[in-house]
Design a protein around this motif. Sequence first.
Motif, PDB file in Angstrom:
ATOM      1  N   ALA A 541       0.296  -0.935  -0.206  1.00  0.00           N
ATOM      2  CA  ALA A 541      -0.093  -0.197   0.435  1.00  0.00           C
ATOM      3  C   ALA A 541       0.884   1.202  -0.312  1.00  0.00           C
ATOM      4  CB  ALA A 541      -0.715  -0.349   0.615  1.00  0.00           C
ATOM      5  N   ALA A 542       2.134   1.653   0.948  1.00  0.00           N
ATOM      6  CA  ALA A 542       3.074   2.350   0.803  1.00  0.00           C
ATOM      7  C   ALA A 542       3.700   2.696  -0.773  1.00  0.00           C
ATOM      8  CB  ALA A 542       4.306   1.890   1.671  1.00  0.00           C
ATOM      9  N   LEU A 543       4.050   1.568  -1.534  1.00  0.00           N
ATOM     10  CA  LEU A 543       4.900   1.762  -2.097  1.00  0.00           C
ATOM     11  C   LEU A 543       3.328   2.232  -3.950  1.00  0.00           C
ATOM     12  CD1 LEU A 543       4.673  -0.464  -4.522  1.00  0.00           C
ATOM     13  CD2 LEU A 543       5.297  -1.621  -3.144  1.00  0.00           C
ATOM     14  N   VAL A 544       1.985   1.953  -3.832  1.00  0.00           N
ATOM     15  CA  VAL A 544       1.411   2.123  -4.529  1.00  0.00           C
ATOM     16  C   VAL A 544       0.642   4.024  -3.545  1.00  0.00           C
ATOM     17  CG1 VAL A 544       0.944   0.049  -5.504  1.00  0.00           C
ATOM     18  CG2 VAL A 544      -0.660   1.066  -4.095  1.00  0.00           C
ATOM     19  N   VAL A 555       4.429  -5.641 -12.364  1.00  0.00           N
ATOM     20  CA  VAL A 555       3.887  -6.235 -11.366  1.00  0.00           C
ATOM     21  C   VAL A 555       3.735  -7.989 -12.067  1.00  0.00           C
ATOM     22  CG1 VAL A 555       2.656  -7.177  -9.066  1.00  0.00           C
ATOM     23  CG2 VAL A 555       2.004  -5.369 -10.648  1.00  0.00           C
ATOM     24  N   CYS A 556       5.270  -9.015 -11.298  1.00  0.00           N
ATOM     25  CA  CYS A 556       4.763 -10.721 -11.949  1.00  0.00           C
ATOM     26  C   CYS A 556       5.244 -11.233 -10.256  1.00  0.00           C
ATOM     27  CB  CYS A 556       6.328 -10.262 -12.942  1.00  0.00           C
ATOM     28  SG  CYS A 556       5.615 -12.063 -13.256  1.00  0.00           S
ATOM     29  N   VAL A 565      -1.726  -6.174  -4.973  1.00  0.00           N
ATOM     30  CA  VAL A 565      -0.829  -5.392  -6.049  1.00  0.00           C
ATOM     31  C   VAL A 565      -2.311  -4.702  -6.163  1.00  0.00           C
ATOM     32  CG1 VAL A 565       0.673  -4.570  -7.152  1.00  0.00           C
ATOM     33  CG2 VAL A 565       0.806  -6.191  -5.470  1.00  0.00           C
ATOM     34  N   GLY A 566      -2.924  -5.092  -7.326  1.00  0.00           N
ATOM     35  CA  GLY A 566      -3.871  -4.704  -8.416  1.00  0.00           C
ATOM     36  C   GLY A 566      -5.207  -4.178  -7.345  1.00  0.00           C
ATOM     37  N   GLU A 567      -5.441  -4.954  -5.980  1.00  0.00           N
ATOM     38  CA  GLU A 567      -6.353  -4.271  -5.339  1.00  0.00           C
ATOM     39  C   GLU A 567      -5.494  -2.910  -4.495  1.00  0.00           C
ATOM     40  OE1 GLU A 567      -8.893  -5.728  -1.873  1.00  0.00           O
ATOM     41  OE2 GLU A 567      -8.368  -7.244  -2.856  1.00  0.00           O
ATOM     42  N   HIS A 580       0.495  -3.288 -15.770  1.00  0.00           N
ATOM     43  CA  HIS A 580       0.885  -4.643 -16.313  1.00  0.00           C
ATOM     44  C   HIS A 580       1.061  -5.659 -15.171  1.00  0.00           C
ATOM     45  CE1 HIS A 580       1.416  -0.905 -19.450  1.00  0.00           C
ATOM     46  NE2 HIS A 580       1.477  -0.244 -18.030  1.00  0.00           N
ATOM     47  N   THR A 581       0.477  -6.628 -15.518  1.00  0.00           N
ATOM     48  CA  THR A 581       0.812  -7.652 -14.789  1.00  0.00           C
ATOM     49  C   THR A 581       1.458  -8.987 -15.883  1.00  0.00           C
ATOM     50  OG1 THR A 581      -1.166  -8.242 -14.822  1.00  0.00           O
ATOM     51  CG2 THR A 581      -0.510  -7.665 -13.005  1.00  0.00           C
TER      52      THR A 581
END
Length: 683
Positions: A541-544, A555-556, A565-567, A580-581
């Motif tokens: 949450a902090a990095l996004v 993201v992979c 991460v997407g959420e 992008h995933t």
Amino acid sequence: MNTKLRLFTLRLHRWSGLAIGWLVVLLAVTGAAMVFRPQLEPVISARLMAAHSCAQPLALGRVVEQAQSMRPGTKPQLVKLAEGESTTVRFNDMMDVYVDPCTGEVRGEQHRWSGFFNIMEQLHRFRFMSDTDLANLIVGSAAFVIVLVFVGGGLMLWWPNSMQAFRRSLRLQPGLKGRAFTANLHRVVGAYAALVLLVISLCSLPIAFKSIRYGLYSLLDSPRPTRPVAPAPQEGAKRLALQQYLDTGRSLVPGATRIELQIPRKPDQAVELQLLGPDAPHANAYGLAYLDAFTGRVLAFEPYAQASAGSKAYRWMKSIHMGYVGGLPGQVLLFLAMLAVPVLGWTGIAGYLRRRRQRAPAPARGLMRVRVAGKHAETAEISTFELVPTGTEPLPPAAPGAHIDVHVGGVVRQYSLCNGPDDRGYYLIAVKREPDSRGGSRAMHEDVAVGQVLQVGVPRNLFPLAPDAGHYVLVAAGIGITPIQAMARHLLARGASFELHYFVRSEAQAAFVTMLGLEPLRGKVRLHAGLERPALQDALAALVAGRRKDARLYVCGPQPFMALVGELADQAGWPADAVHTEHFGADPKAQDGPRTAFTVQLSRSGRSYDVPADKSILAVLSENGVKVPTSCEQGFCGSCVCGVLEGTPDHRDSFLSDDERRAGRRLLPCVSRARTARLVLEL
């Protein structure tokens, strides 16, 4: 190591082993047989070597006369004396006669190259050849190959790229089978035996080649050893009794435990004595004396302590090679190293033959043949593979984020390319061994070995880097680091703004840590290890949070990680087109869509089949005997792709591009469904 150099080294290592491996194994086995000779020969040859003990042995001349009685018409050349053993007299027909020095009893006779240990020595030194120079050349050349190609090249191919990998590479993995077992055994045994084999092979070179021996003397600024010339004897002079030479030698080296006395063949030759003192550091640390055969005068005497540096170095190397240094532990170490050679020969040949039997067939259309030039353990679960072309045609270029299909073990698997901007001429992939592998990762880890030929598809990129972003946020978890680190290296070369966050369960499970820790990437890479769910969610949450307008998120990793991460990115206001995933499986979002029944019709046969909500198109076709090429059955390999003539597909794969999905002319029947009541497929 440079890929071309690695491939060259691999081929040289392999073909040298196939060409002269038999010679190296012969040298090793015969060498191993002689390691414990000092302890075993007196026991095995007790009939010849055992002698009585006495305070005053017979005069040496008397002992030689007793031996001469067994060999009439021959001349004695060499006399060997050792405490507690028979005196050995060697004649010019290469027969050794053993005489008890106390009683004069002849214990027996034996040819120089008879008996177990003598036969092993003859084979080891190639003394069955009449040309000793040629024999030395063969043995010495084999030693050169061992040093440069087998040990040196083997270590270059084996050398791990991290301390963790180094420790793992020294452990046997008993659970492996087949080629994986032989490859692991070959690498581990070779790693442990390499240093000893290197030392004893280097030590054999001055023994086999005079030029190297003389070079050693020159290197240590030492004079070459010379044999003094005895003065011409006076007319009618007679040689002294052998006992007088022996007494002189013992006066020069009191308490000598072993003595070799060479009887001169010509009048101008001196008597040579090799005298091993009781405090000698090794079996070749003897004093050397030359006597006038007619007067007994000492022409030259060199105690071992006063020998030149070159002479001492040569004799130390000779003793190391023969196992005379280090006592019993040294002998055991040498013995095990010698036994390692046939093990290495067997595992090397077995691996080669298995690769030959499993050679990849001619490539199908759209596939390429590549050779595995390198295989390295990044972590306990992840290995990297360097793939080079088998011919002269270069591999097609690939942008960061691209992946290739790898045909292995009867299945097709997709692996991201790990190449950075400077990694040209080969493809680099990383494979994690999955505990519930359906064959792909297990085959890559256990069956694929260096030198093997594989079939791969041309690179495809469903995870491309957008060229117009002002900042890139790269997020990886586990094996997802493979395309992400490649992106980071390309962005670094471009001078683009980026940051990389790598999430792993523990630092020991982190791949590419050496490369990611290099100076150019410092400050841009952060490793997050061992975070539990709450801490992981807080870190993500902090990095996004606080997204820049021109930033893009890549993201992979495992599906649950990417979903999280997407959420969080969606909650933080990231637009969908900026996230992008990389999915190596069916699109998880698409799988959440409605599942209704529909009908498929095959255009070639005209037959129709009902597809219920709980089955895939592929499953229904298979149940009805319709064969469709397939591999992953998860919507990402493209093996089962087919044309759509009528109806609207509901795409749930990660293989087709966005344009292909919008066109609706192709689908993957393993995962895709229908938005209309009927689909007509080009099958």
